[in-house]
Design an enzyme around this catalytic site. Structure first.
Site, short mmCIF file in Angstrom:
data_model
loop_
_atom_site.label_atom_id
_atom_site.label_comp_id
_atom_site.label_asym_id
_atom_site.label_seq_id
_atom_site.Cartn_x
_atom_site.Cartn_y
_atom_site.Cartn_z
N SER A 153 77.88 52.50 68.25
CA SER A 153 76.99 53.51 67.68
C SER A 153 75.93 53.91 68.69
O SER A 153 75.74 53.25 69.72
CB SER A 153 76.30 52.97 66.42
N CYS A 154 75.21 54.98 68.39
CA CYS A 154 74.13 55.43 69.27
C CYS A 154 73.05 54.36 69.39
O CYS A 154 72.52 54.11 70.48
CB CYS A 154 73.54 56.75 68.77
N ASN A 202 74.02 64.46 59.53
CA ASN A 202 74.83 65.25 58.60
C ASN A 202 75.28 64.47 57.38
O ASN A 202 75.65 65.06 56.36
CB ASN A 202 76.06 65.80 59.32
#
Length: 481
Positions: free
Chosen positions: A288-289, A320
């Site tokens: 993940s980021c 989102n």
């Protein structure tokens, strides 16, 4: 002449020098596949002002501004060498030359410093590797921008196709428009045209086929001339080996997921464990980021001080996955309006650390709060260290890591006293250490780590793809291990 006139004359002189650097940088990139950097920041396709600003930024991390008058001679020296594909850092060349006391000329020093990329040592240009994007949302479009930007001489990664579900009338025009303009990251740097009849987007001369499919099983990539491709799944719909294996269709050789992988799917953080990827591994994840943001500085701190335990609190921009207004959501809190609320949620980043840093014995916990900003997040890493230290020592160490270590592409450093989240939109690093916010008390260190959770993460994805494709070229001078 007044002082102001002197300053303006100096500026105009530096503009002229920076202007003279642009064609040299461009020619090295196009003809020899050489990327010219300045403290890990690419100077390829940069404007005069961008080049000057990048030189000035060195003041924040190296303590003094780097002048184009100092770096131009090194750049000119590169043009005389028989260079092969590589990345060459002018900032590092200048810094190591200043520290060298042998009295060598700039030309001789440069030739020695980049010897691994010249003559018989140089890497030959490889045939380009096909890339397919499965999904074209926030990360997909930014990865597309990066692939197009890095097409360079044509010997690297080639974005051949995008796979999406059909969206109705003028679908391809709308998707091209989303690639062309972005409310956060600005205009696409170049030109984009659409060939509706052939379902093709042409971006800076790169022909990208838009393939419509509802499932991976519907696509035969060889029908589009695609072979041995790396497919980047940006949908997150499948996260285990069984699901991602659906992408291993004719024409696709490897699958890279832009979300945390489940089960035995390797979670890769470039700069930390990318060299552990097995050559025959066909499926992997870029985690993940947030994992990418915390693992490099966590590794750096553990290497120097030892980490006994830690907690990460992420203050994360909305995504989102959340609702614009209160509405039904499968998660309890994420259904509440993202632009109007701070939303407590979970993060898997802490547990993902174990996959990326299996030798780390420390227990790491984590939690997250989504906040009403569209991009850039901050991770607050609270660590108990194995030995006592000081704030000055930690900052000096992390500044040095950001400049000279193998993690310099992952860890950036800022001492700007007024830095806020918007300042880091477009950062290509996995995370940026905020010097002013850092706190150290004995064996306790608290690091504030900014990260562009969209663009910085996309850069990490590209680095992994470059590595597995064999087009991640070495950097000179070599980082200090």
């Amino acid at each position: 002449m007044t002082v102001n006139d002197d300053s303006f004359t100096n500026w105009k002189n530096r503009e002229e020098i920076a202007e003279s650097m642009i064609p040299i940088i461009g020619k090295l990139h196009r003809e020899r596949d050489v990327t010219v950097l300045l403290h890990s920041r690419s100077l390829v396709n940069k404007s005069v002002v961008s080049i000057l600003k990048t030189h000035r930024f060195a003041r924040q991390i190296a303590g003094e501004e780097l002048s184009v008058t100092e770096t131009l001679p090194f750049l000119e020296a590169l043009t005389t060498l028989d260079l092969g594909p590589s990345q060459i850092d002018l900032g590092m060349l200048a810094a190591t030359y200043r520290a060298d006391d042998r009295g060598l000329s700039i030309a001789d020093f440069t030739a020695e410093a980049v010897a691994g990329a010249t003559g018989a040592n140089k890497i030959e240009c490889r045939e380009g590797r096909d890339v397919v994007l499965y999904g074209f949302g926030r990360i997909g479009r930014l990865v597309a921008r990066l692939l197009i930007e890095k097409a360079g001489s044509g010997n690297g990664l080639r974005l051949r196709a995008i796979v999406v579900r059909g969206g109705g009338e003028q679908d391809i025009i709308k998707r091209a428009s989303l690639l062309r303009r972005d409310s956060i990251h600005g205009q696409f740097q170049g030109t984009i045209t659409v060939d509706e009849a052939n379902s093709t987007i042409v971006a800076n001369g790169n022909e990208i086929k838009v393939i419509y499919a509802n499932d991976p099983s519907e696509v035969d990539y060889t029908a589009y001339g695609i072979k041995n491709a790396i497919l980047i799944d940006n949908t997150g719909k499948w996260r285990d080996r069984e699901g991602l294996s659906k992408h291993l269709r004719p024409g696709v050789d490897k699958v890279v997921l832009t979300a945390p992988g489940k089960g035995d799917v390797p979670n890769i953080v470039h700069g930390v464990n990318h060299d552990m990827i097995k050559p025959d591994e066909q499926i992997l994840s870029c985690a993940s980021c947030t994992t990418n943001a915390i693992v490099p500085p966590l590794k750096a701190m553990d290497d120097e001080y030892g980490v006994l335990r830690g907690h990460v609190e992420t203050v994360h921009s909305f995504t989102n996955d959340q609702n614009l207004l209160d509405n039904y959501h499968k998660s309890e809190r994420r259904g509440r309006s993202a632009p109007l609320n701070m939303v407590i949620t979970e993060t898997g980043a802490a547990s993902a650390v174990a996959k990326a840093l299996p030798d780390l014995q420390a227990k790491i916990t984590g939690s997250s709060i989504r906040v009403p900003v569209p991009d850039v997040s901050i991770a607050i890493l609270n660590l108990q260290l194995a030995r006592e230290t000081s704030r000055e020592e930690v900052l000096d160490y992390l500044r040095d890591v950001s400049l000279t270590s193998p993690l310099k592409r992952q860890i950036d450093f800022t001492s700007a006293p007024d830095a806020v989240s918007n300042d880091f939109i477009g950062s290509r690093h996995a995370s940026i250490v905020d010097a002013g916010a850092t706190k150290v008390d004995g064996d306790n260190a608290i690091l504030y780590l900014w990260y562009d959770n969209e663009f910085g993460y996309s850069c990490q994805v590209i680095r992994v793809v470059q590595y597995v494709s064999g087009v991640e070229y070495p950097t000179y001078p070599a980082p200090v291990a």
